[in-house]
Write a protein that holds these residues in place. Structure first.
Motif, short mmCIF file in Angstrom:
data_model
loop_
_atom_site.label_atom_id
_atom_site.label_comp_id
_atom_site.label_asym_id
_atom_site.label_seq_id
_atom_site.Cartn_x
_atom_site.Cartn_y
_atom_site.Cartn_z
N GLY A 1 0.80 -1.20 0.00
CA GLY A 1 0.00 0.00 0.00
C GLY A 1 0.85 1.27 0.00
O GLY A 1 0.63 2.16 -0.80
N ALA A 2 1.82 1.33 0.91
CA ALA A 2 2.63 2.54 1.05
C ALA A 2 3.50 2.76 -0.19
O ALA A 2 3.63 3.88 -0.67
N LEU A 3 4.09 1.71 -0.70
CA LEU A 3 4.93 1.83 -1.89
C LEU A 3 4.10 2.28 -3.09
O LEU A 3 4.54 3.13 -3.88
N THR A 4 2.91 1.75 -3.20
CA THR A 4 2.02 2.14 -4.29
C THR A 4 1.71 3.63 -4.21
O THR A 4 1.76 4.33 -5.22
N TRP A 5 1.38 4.11 -3.01
CA TRP A 5 1.09 5.53 -2.85
C TRP A 5 2.30 6.38 -3.22
O TRP A 5 2.16 7.43 -3.84
N PHE A 11 1.35 11.61 -9.62
CA PHE A 11 0.29 11.64 -10.63
C PHE A 11 -1.01 12.18 -10.04
O PHE A 11 -1.77 12.88 -10.71
N ASP A 12 -1.25 11.88 -8.77
CA ASP A 12 -2.44 12.38 -8.09
C ASP A 12 -2.34 13.89 -7.91
O ASP A 12 -3.34 14.60 -8.05
N PHE A 48 5.29 15.57 -3.72
CA PHE A 48 5.04 14.62 -2.63
C PHE A 48 4.45 15.32 -1.41
O PHE A 48 4.37 14.72 -0.33
N ARG A 49 4.00 16.56 -1.57
CA ARG A 49 3.41 17.30 -0.47
C ARG A 49 2.10 16.62 -0.05
O ARG A 49 1.20 16.41 -0.86
N VAL A 53 0.78 12.27 5.36
CA VAL A 53 -0.56 12.10 5.90
C VAL A 53 -1.29 10.96 5.19
O VAL A 53 -1.97 10.15 5.82
N THR A 54 -1.11 10.89 3.89
CA THR A 54 -1.74 9.83 3.12
C THR A 54 -1.22 8.46 3.54
O THR A 54 -2.00 7.51 3.65
#
Length: 79
Positions: A1-5, A11-12, A48-49, A53-54
């Motif tokens: 999960g964390a690596l994917t984010w 891109f997000d 990466f701002r 938190v994400t």
């Protein structure tokens, strides 16, 4: 999960910038152009701002999602 984010987060950020810009501006903008504008205006770190938190949010969300998913499978008779 964390690596994917970590991989997907820039891109997000680009997507969010495109979605919140005026409509006339969106018609001429590509993801690459938007990314270069963000980096030029704010620096590469801006991509990466908010990631911290994400990532913190990802752990409790995934901790809840997986047991609920398993429970739903059991209720549906697929477990």
């Amino acid at each position: 999960g964390a690596l994917t984010w970590f991989v997907v987060y820039p891109f997000d950020v680009i997507k969010s910038r495109i979605q919140t810009s005026p409509l006339e501006k969106n018609m001429q903008r590509s993801m690459l152009t938007t990314a270069s504008d963000i980096i030029r205006e704010h620096g590469a770190g801006h991509m990466f701002r908010g990631l911290g938190v994400t990532l913190v949010r990802a752990f409790p969300v995934n901790a809840i999602i997986f047991p609920v998913y398993e429970w739903v499978l059991l209720q549906l008779g697929d477990g």
